[in-house]
Structure formats: C-alpha cells, structure tokens
Design an enzyme around this catalytic site. Structure first.
Site, PDB file in Angstrom:
ATOM      1  N   TYR A 465      26.427  51.640  42.670  1.00 22.35           N
ATOM      2  CA  TYR A 465      26.952  52.602  41.702  1.00 22.35           C
ATOM      3  C   TYR A 465      27.584  53.788  42.423  1.00 22.35           C
ATOM      4  CZ  TYR A 465      27.351  55.492  37.529  1.00 22.35           C
ATOM      5  OH  TYR A 465      27.847  56.267  36.511  1.00 22.35           O
ATOM      6  N   SER A 545      31.033  50.636  35.089  1.00 26.01           N
ATOM      7  CA  SER A 545      31.455  52.011  34.841  1.00 26.01           C
ATOM      8  C   SER A 545      31.935  52.649  36.144  1.00 26.01           C
ATOM      9  CB  SER A 545      30.312  52.789  34.181  1.00 26.01           C
ATOM     10  OG  SER A 545      30.777  53.964  33.605  1.00 26.01           O
ATOM     11  N   ASP A 628      35.494  50.348  23.743  1.00 25.22           N
ATOM     12  CA  ASP A 628      34.826  51.263  24.659  1.00 25.22           C
ATOM     13  C   ASP A 628      35.499  52.628  24.556  1.00 25.22           C
ATOM     14  OD1 ASP A 628      33.685  52.658  26.772  1.00 25.22           O
ATOM     15  OD2 ASP A 628      33.743  50.963  28.159  1.00 25.22           O
ATOM     16  N   HIS A 663      30.876  50.506  25.571  1.00 29.11           N
ATOM     17  CA  HIS A 663      30.567  50.637  26.995  1.00 29.11           C
ATOM     18  C   HIS A 663      29.362  49.798  27.405  1.00 29.11           C
ATOM     19  CE1 HIS A 663      31.517  52.624  30.699  1.00 29.11           C
ATOM     20  NE2 HIS A 663      30.286  53.059  30.861  1.00 29.11           N
TER      21      HIS A 663
END
Length: 694
Positions: A465, A545, A628, A663
């Site tokens: 991430y 993301s 989203d 999302h």
C-alpha cells in the site's frame, strides 16, 4: 493468445500544464454516464468476462472465496444503555445484520434482529456503513450507502421495537451520528446537495457539522461548526460524561490536526446542546492529535508532538496550556490508540507491524499486558469509562475476526474468547524478512505459505500500500487465504508512506518522496527473486486504491519484473486526481499538480502518463467499479485504454468493471468473491500456479 481489443476513440484532447503539453486522449471517459463511456465499459467486460471464466483456476478460486466470504460470522459486541449489540451474518446473506439483546448470553445465542440491510434493496448493493446507539440505548442511528457510494444517508431506528423513525438525512460522508448526552438529537458531518448528475464526479465543496433533533424536519437542523477553508474536515466526539464536544480538525487526509472543544449545555427547551464558541486546544497544524476521552475538564490526547511514535498526554480544558505527559514515547513501538475503559486506559501498540495490548492506570503506570496469540491486528476496542466489561476484536493473516471479552475486575483481569462461527484457521506459516531498499533502509515483509510446502521458487503474490500513514497489518483476507491455500506464497510488504513505524516512515514516502515507495516495493520483489522464493515468471503484484497507484507505477517502471499485475480501483491519472469528488484531500500525501515543483515529481511516476508505445507490459487485469465516487472509475478506464493502445506483444491487458459498485465497501459477499476469484485465477494463469482442482 492474441487479443483484439475493442476500438476505442483517441481524441485530440490536450492541455498545457506548467509549460508542458499533456495529451489526454481518453478524457471523455471521465463522464461515467456518457453513452461512449457505457459502451466502453460494456465492450471491455465483453472481452474480459469470457477470458476470465475460462481460466483453469477460476472454479477453484470461486469456490474457495465464496466459502470464506459466506461463512457465518459475528462481530465484536458492545454494551450501551443497558443493552448489548453486535453485527453478524449467518453466512448466506449479502449484508450483515444488527442484533440486540438485554444480556450477553442472549446476544451470543442470536438475540433479536434490530436492523436487516438485506431488506434495503433487491440486489444486495445497499449497505449499512455504520451505526451509533444513543446513550440510553433507546435509539440507534445508522448510515446507509447505495451501490458502494461514499455518500451516506442517516436514519434512526428505535431499539425496543425496531421501528424506523421518519428522520432521514442525506448527503453525508465519513461519519455516523454522534449522539447528544440526553438522546434528544445528534451531530453529523454533511455536505451541500450536489447538482444532479455530478454526485459521482465533481469535486466536493466544504462540509460542516450540523445538529439534528429527533422528530424535526431536516430543514430545521442547525449548523454547529464549519471550516473557514473548505479543505478542512472534522471528526466529532462527545465525551462519555456529556460535558464536551471535541473536534479533531485537519485539511484533507493530512495526519496532522488541530483540536477544539465546545461545552455542552442546555438550550431554552432544556435539551442538551453545544454552547458557545469553540475553545482552541491545539491551534497549530504541526503534529498529529487524536481525542482519547475527556473526564470533567481534563482532555486526554494521543499525539506525535515531540514523539514520532506517539505518546499519551492530557490538558486542562478550563485553562488550556501545557500538555502533561501520561504515557511516554516507546523506544521502538508505535502507540496506535488509547481507549478509556473502566478505571484505566487500554493501549494498542504496534510492534514490528503487529499489535499488542497494554493496560495502564490514569497516571500512565503499567498494570500489565493483555495476552493474545500473535502476530495480530486489533480491529476494535469497545468499552466505556466506569464499565468493567470491554470487548476486543482481533484478526491475523490466518484467522478471521475473533471477539474477546475482557472483564476488568479490580486487581484482576479476566480475558475470554467469545464463541466464533465460521471457517477453520488457515494452515500456514509466516516469517518476517527484510529487503534493503535503494537508500539503504530495511523494508520488512511478511511471507505466508502453506505449512506442508517446502521452500523453493513458487508462484508469489506481492501486496503493498505505502501511503496516507495507513499501516498494513496481519488481518484476514479471503483473497490472500485462497491464494495461500492453493499453494502460492503471499508477500505483504510494509512500505514507506505507511503508518507502521511512526512519523518518519510516513514522511519518507510522501509528496516529493513518493518514488521511494515504489523503490521499496521493487526492492522487495528483487529480494524475493534473489532469495529463491520466486522468479520473475512467477511473481504477481496487487494493490488497491493508493495501492493500485503503486501497482501502476511498478508495472510502468519495471514491466519485466512481473508475471502479472492486478491494479484495483487505483489512482492512475495523477495530474487530474484532485479535480474529482474527494481527490483534493489527497494533496497532503501526493502534493498538488497545481504546484510546479509537485507537478514535476508527480508526472514522473503518474501511471497513465508513463505508459509508452511499443513496450511489452505484463499481463494486467485492471479492476474498478463504475460507481466509485472516491477514486473515480476514469482513472482505471483511461489507464486501461492507454495500455491496450500501447501494448506490444500478446500479454493480455484487460479491464474488469463492476456495475452498481463503488470503491469496495458494502459489496455483496458473492460479488466480492467473484472479483477475488477472477483476480486470483488471472494471477495463477500467468505465474504458473496449478490449483488443487486443476
């Protein structure tokens, strides 16, 4: 297999940014409701769906992820106003339900269904996003999300009989009701109603804190606080003793914050209400602060001021001044949170990217540890001052959420595990390793593999991430568990930019240092190859993301390093991310394309702007949702179209676009299982992982 990609119009759209011409041939895909966009989405799904359905491992992964995601599950209970509550699912339902009971034993036996989100829609895509019970336990406020949207509608249900009250508050985000001490109403964070047709795309204006009284029209709601700068947002907390409204205020997603307090008093009708102007407690935006609790006029805060790994402090709200230290910064561990429970604090510490629990008294003196089998992450701590009963939720890479009851009897703590339904823990072993990054820093990874498999190069899925001060911790994922159960190796990296190791770790991967995040991930991949854990022909990479941005940067910077890439709901157009919905809030971590110095850094790694014609990119499955409204689908659509146009060779470049999905939050279990199964089957196909059913 040679792919004939759908013909996608390349327009001549371009603009000059800071003296540089930037082409944007697929800008028309930014309108999710335009006919051309809908046709593009349909054509891409028509290409990817049959390919994914025919993959050798698709049935195996479909069965595994469905089994894991539809297993019976029970959340972490809590008690308020003399009633117990929990969120659970017998397994076959699209959405979890809220249950309530007068005793814990009754709740554990099933209790009474108070709210069933499965009745909200016929297709299971309207989800419960959060709940909040009034102090006396008589009412529960709840937030509803439609089709995965971040937009929330607030409603209220009576707990005694399940009657839904007529109070309806639309156009909220990021918050659930914060109840006033007498239950006469609640505070909430909301935004102005957007213009029709712009809900999923346009940048949002300023939000504000409003007060709603139960049984009154929404037009009568009053504004309690609003920021002078529209980029600022507030978290709300009313103290357990009902004396203070506490606001933690920050611009966008900035980890730094200010704190203000508003006294709770009585209005002319004798109802509890915030009275007077906010009292500045922390005025300067220099460090991170979060409210723990206030008792009387003493406010406890978790802060990074003077402590990059966090400490617990207190301040007098009657005469705001010096911060007094209660718990000092640890030499190595990060103070994640502190909860005021019974007559003490329960601290959550992060130790090498896993959690441990410690009890301290009100002066910060250690009482002892709360022992749970690790490595774990703490998903929830639910308890209140003066109440000896605390509920804790924990998870690990191999075990789904488990609830624990901690009874804080004076001078004697009793911890018990609550009954858990669901699947058996994953039979796997984990090891911690470190890769040396480009600047010499050691970047930790957790490796997970089935315990009956020997060492040696194996198909491996790397996950990362690296952003927004968010830590990657040992929590359970059906996607990861299915991959490991099939015989693959999972590598979870703790990259710079995340929140695993304090302020410095975050700052070394943000704004002008963002490239360091990608360098860390590449170094992790090279370590996995050098140590014989995998090979370039067996290595896939996945992220969601901000992690989708990570994958986009990795595949454009080092395409030869990956056998498969799985960017999901990623931020791919880094020159226009700030123009949509909440994107402007991310400039605190990315920098702003409006700033020339930031623009030069951002443009150098923006995935969309670094796809080059004639390059053989790895097999890629880009996933997004057509609704989203956090990372708008245009990011993935434009990136996928550009990849297909530029791709050299026969490696497939596919898009998988969910409809009636956002999302990721609130997606029905079977829809989520299908997404995971497609991604895992794609990764298995191109890394050579042979599933047990093949």
């Amino acid at each position: 297999m040679h792919f004939h990609y759908p013909e996608t119009e390349r327009a001549s759209t371009s603009e000059i940014l800071h003296g540089i011409r930037v082409d944007d041939p697929y800008r028309y895909l930014e309108d999710p409701d335009a006919a051309r966009t809908k046709a593009f989405v349909q054509a891409q799904n028509d290409l990817s769906a049959p390919y994914l359905a025919a993959l050798a491992g698709r049935k195996y992964f479909g069965d595994q992820t469905t089994r894991l995601l539809t297993a019976p599950r029970t959340g972490v209970p809590w008690r308020i106003g003399g009633r117990y509550f929990t969120i659970s699912n017998p397994g076959e339902l699209d959405q979890d339900r809220v249950h309530t009971a007068e005793t814990l034993d009754e709740l554990l036996a099933g209790g009474r269904v108070l709210l069933d989100p499965n009745t909200f829609s016929t297709d299971g895509t309207v989800a419960l996003s959060g709940v909040s019970v009034s102090p006396d336990g008589s009412m529960m406020g709840y937030a509803v999300s439609d089709g995965g949207s971040d937009w929330l509608t607030l409603r209220v249900v009576r707990t005694v009989d399940g009657e839904v009250l007529p109070d309806v508050i639309p156009w909220c985000k990021w918050a659930i009701p914060e109840w006033l001490p007498d239950g006469s109403g609640f505070l909430y964070w909301c935004y102005p109603k957007p213009a029709p047709g712009t809900e999923l795309t346009d940048a949002m204006g300023a939000g504000s804190v409003k007060l709603h009284r139960i049984g009154t029209p929404i037009d009568c709601d009053t504004q309690v606080w609003a920021p002078e700068d529209p980029a600022w947002m507030a978290d709300l907390h009313i103290s357990a003793d009902g004396r203070w409204l506490l606001l933690t205020i920050a611009p966008g997603t900035d980890s730094r914050s200010t704190v203000s307090a508003i006294r709770i008093g009585l209005d002319s009708l004798g109802r509890k209400t915030p009275n007077g102007y906010p009292i500045p407690v922390i005025s300067e935006l220099t460090d991170a602060y979060s409210v723990v609790e206030s008792e009387g006029d003493v406010l406890y805060l978790r802060t990074e001021a003077g402590a990059g790994r966090g400490r617990l402090v207190k301040v007098d709200l009657q005469e705001v001044g010096e911060l007094y230290e209660v718990v000092a910064e640890h030499q190595t561990d990060v103070l994640v949170s502190a909860s005021r429970v019974a007559d003490r604090f329960l601290l959550v510490w992060s130790q090498d990217a896993a959690h441990r629990l410690e009890l301290v008294d009100l002066d910060g003196v250690s009482i002892g540890s709360v022992e749970l089998d690790g490595p774990i992450s703490i998903a929830a701590v639910k308890g209140y001052p003066g109440d000896s009963e605390v509920f804790i939720g924990s998870s690990s890479f191999t075990r789904p959420l488990l609830a624990h009851r901690l009874n804080l009897i004076p001078a004697n703590e009793v911890l018990t595990d609550l009954p858990a339904a669901g699947s058996e823990p994953l039979a796997a072993i984990s090891t911690r390793v470190q890769a040396r990054s480009t600047d010499g820093a050691m970047v930790p990874m957790t490796l997970l593999r089935r315990d009956d498999l020997s060492d040696g190069p194996r198909p491996t899925l790397l996950y990362g991430y690296g952003g927004f001060d968010i830590p990657v911790l040992p929590s359970f994922s059906a996607m990861f568990a299915a991959w490991v159960a099939a015989g693959g190796v999972l590598a979870v990296a703790n990259l710079r930019g995340g929140g695993e190791f304090g302020v410095a770790w975050h700052e070394q991967g943000m704004v002008h240092n963002k490239q360091q995040v990608f360098d860390d991930a590449i170094s992790c991949a090279e370590y996995l190859i050098a140590e014989g854990i995998t090979t370039p022909g067996q290595l896939a990479v996945h992220g969601r993301s901000n992690g989708g941005l990570l994958v986009g940067a990795l595949m454009t910077q080092r395409p030869e390093l990956w056998a498969a890439t799985l960017p999901t709901v990623g931020v791919m157009d880094m020159l226009r991310f700030h123009l949509f919905t909440i994107g402007w809030a991310w400039t605190t971590d990315y920098g702003s394309p409006e700033n020339k110095d930031d623009f030069d850094v951002i443009r150098a790694y923006s995935p969309l702007h670094n796809v080059k014609p004639g390059v053989a990119y790895p097999p890629t499955l880009t996933c997004t949702g057509d609704h989203d409204d956090r990372v708008v689908p245009a990011h993935s659509l434009k990136f996928g179209a550009e990849l297909q146009f530029c791709q050299s060779g026969d490696n497939p470049v596919l898009l998988r676009i969910d409809t009636r999905a956002g999302h990721g939050a609130g997606k029905p279990a079977r829809a989520l299982a299908a997404e995971y199964a497609d991604q895992l089957a794609f990764a298995a196909e191109h890394t050579g992982l042979v599933t047990p059913a093949d």
